[in-house]
Design a protein around this motif. Structure first.
Motif, short mmCIF file in Angstrom:
data_model
loop_
_atom_site.label_atom_id
_atom_site.label_comp_id
_atom_site.label_asym_id
_atom_site.label_seq_id
_atom_site.Cartn_x
_atom_site.Cartn_y
_atom_site.Cartn_z
N LEU A 152 0.81 -1.22 0.00
CA LEU A 152 0.00 0.00 0.00
C LEU A 152 0.85 1.27 0.00
CD1 LEU A 152 -2.90 1.20 0.24
CD2 LEU A 152 -2.54 1.21 2.73
N LEU A 153 1.99 1.24 0.69
CA LEU A 153 2.71 2.48 0.97
C LEU A 153 4.08 2.59 0.30
CD1 LEU A 153 1.96 2.58 4.81
CD2 LEU A 153 0.68 3.70 2.98
N GLN A 154 4.45 1.62 -0.52
CA GLN A 154 5.76 1.66 -1.16
C GLN A 154 5.69 2.38 -2.50
OE1 GLN A 154 8.66 0.45 0.37
NE2 GLN A 154 7.21 0.29 2.08
N GLY A 155 6.83 2.86 -2.96
CA GLY A 155 6.93 3.47 -4.28
C GLY A 155 7.93 2.71 -5.13
N ASN A 156 8.10 3.19 -6.37
CA ASN A 156 9.11 2.63 -7.27
C ASN A 156 8.89 1.15 -7.56
OD1 ASN A 156 11.31 3.47 -8.87
ND2 ASN A 156 12.76 2.41 -7.53
N SER A 157 7.62 0.71 -7.53
CA SER A 157 7.24 -0.68 -7.81
C SER A 157 7.85 -1.68 -6.84
CB SER A 157 7.61 -1.07 -9.25
OG SER A 157 6.87 -0.33 -10.18
N ARG A 158 8.24 -1.24 -5.65
CA ARG A 158 8.76 -2.19 -4.66
C ARG A 158 7.69 -3.21 -4.31
NH1 ARG A 158 10.50 2.77 -2.69
NH2 ARG A 158 12.75 3.12 -2.83
N GLY A 159 8.12 -4.45 -4.15
CA GLY A 159 7.20 -5.51 -3.79
C GLY A 159 6.44 -6.10 -4.95
N MET A 160 6.75 -5.66 -6.17
CA MET A 160 6.05 -6.17 -7.35
C MET A 160 7.02 -6.92 -8.24
SD MET A 160 3.62 -2.91 -8.21
CE MET A 160 3.04 -3.67 -9.72
N ASP A 161 6.60 -8.13 -8.64
CA ASP A 161 7.37 -8.90 -9.60
C ASP A 161 6.41 -9.56 -10.58
OD1 ASP A 161 6.28 -11.19 -8.37
OD2 ASP A 161 8.04 -11.48 -7.10
N GLY A 162 6.93 -10.43 -11.41
CA GLY A 162 6.11 -11.02 -12.46
C GLY A 162 4.94 -11.85 -11.98
N SER A 163 4.95 -12.24 -10.69
CA SER A 163 3.87 -13.07 -10.16
C SER A 163 2.80 -12.25 -9.43
CB SER A 163 4.45 -14.12 -9.20
OG SER A 163 4.97 -13.50 -8.03
N SER A 164 2.89 -10.93 -9.49
CA SER A 164 1.98 -10.09 -8.71
C SER A 164 0.56 -10.04 -9.26
CB SER A 164 2.54 -8.66 -8.62
OG SER A 164 3.74 -8.62 -7.89
#
Length: 267
Positions: A152-164
């Protein structure tokens, strides 16, 4: 004019052979040169433990210094980052960029979407899954197709990968992705309708807003999704591992005058 140019003490120079990152000392040098070419006096300022003291000294030494903060965050003794602009506001100094309240809203994806809804702007359907409470996942999604799970609170696509990206109706898969966000970032997760597709296009519409409300529109940027690797064989979206590469950007975007007007107006 004197410009206090702030930067994060954790920044380093970009290794040779790699694309320069914004969060680097390369940026500090580049911006310093541009400002000096405009006749400004640049005062580089590391946002470390002595930041507030040194900034107060600058305020007292010069008549009307302006703080140009390059770093949204600065480290603190507690180990948790804080907004750099919070210190600047505490000292009552003029600065570039948004204030603490606007910055906090912009970094909270759901709070930002609430602003969009209040203005009547379309935004993908979504729901928030708080820490330790998975009950929102058990409610049937209000949309069909796929969902994308993000911190919810991250930027720069942190925490997102191809399986998101997962099926919107697959509660088990969504729960697994949400749990990963909870474990990695200790914050709520946003589950949002995935609106990508074969004909999808993505744009950034930047602008400068002055203290008196004046607006200067900057060139519209297109994120060329065709240049982004396919995820799961069918999805294209920015993940954290490629966000800083910038090879996928078209600046300015090649658009018809009518499309440019609609994008700038948010219609």
């Amino acid at each position: 004019m004197e410009i206090a140019l702030t930067y994060d003490p954790r920044w380093r120079y970009t290794p040779q052979g790699r694309t320069s990152s914004w969060a680097s000392l390369d940026t500090v040098e580049y911006v310093s040169v541009l400002l000096e070419e405009l006749g400004m006096t640049v005062l580089p300022l590391k946002a470390d433990d002595a930041f507030e003291t040194r900034l107060a000294d600058i305020k007292h030494k010069y008549a009307r210094p302006v703080v140009f903060w390059l770093n949204e965050f600065m480290p603190t003794a507690s180990g948790r980052d804080m907004f750099t602009v919070r210190v600047i506001e505490k000292l009552g100094m003029m600065h570039t960029g948004p204030g603490t309240e606007a910055l906090a809203t912009g970094l909270d994806k759901e709070a930002t979407k609430e602003v969009f809804r209040g203005l009547g702007l379309p935004t993908p359907e979504s729901y928030v899954v708080p820490l330790g409470d998975f009950s929102p996942i058990d409610e049937p999604a209000s949309w069909e197709g796929c969902a994308i799970v993000k911190p919810l609170l991250q930027g720069n696509s942190r925490g997102m990968d191809g399986s998101s990206v997962v099926l919107a109706g697959d509660a088990k898969a969504i729960r697994e992705k949400v749990q990963r966000v909870h474990d990695e970032f200790a914050e709520p997760a946003l589950v949002e309708k995935y609106i990508g597709g074969e004909d999808a296009r993505e744009f950034t519409v930047p602008m400068l807003i002055s203290h008196d409300g004046g607006i200067a529109e900057l060139p519209i940027t297109e994120i060329d999704l065709s240049q982004i690797p396919l995820a799961q064989g069918r999805f294209r979206f920015l993940t954290h591992d490629i966000k800083d590469e910038k090879y996928y950007l078209k600046i300015p975007a090649r658009l018809s005058p009518g499309t440019t007007t609609r994008l700038a107006a948010g219609t």
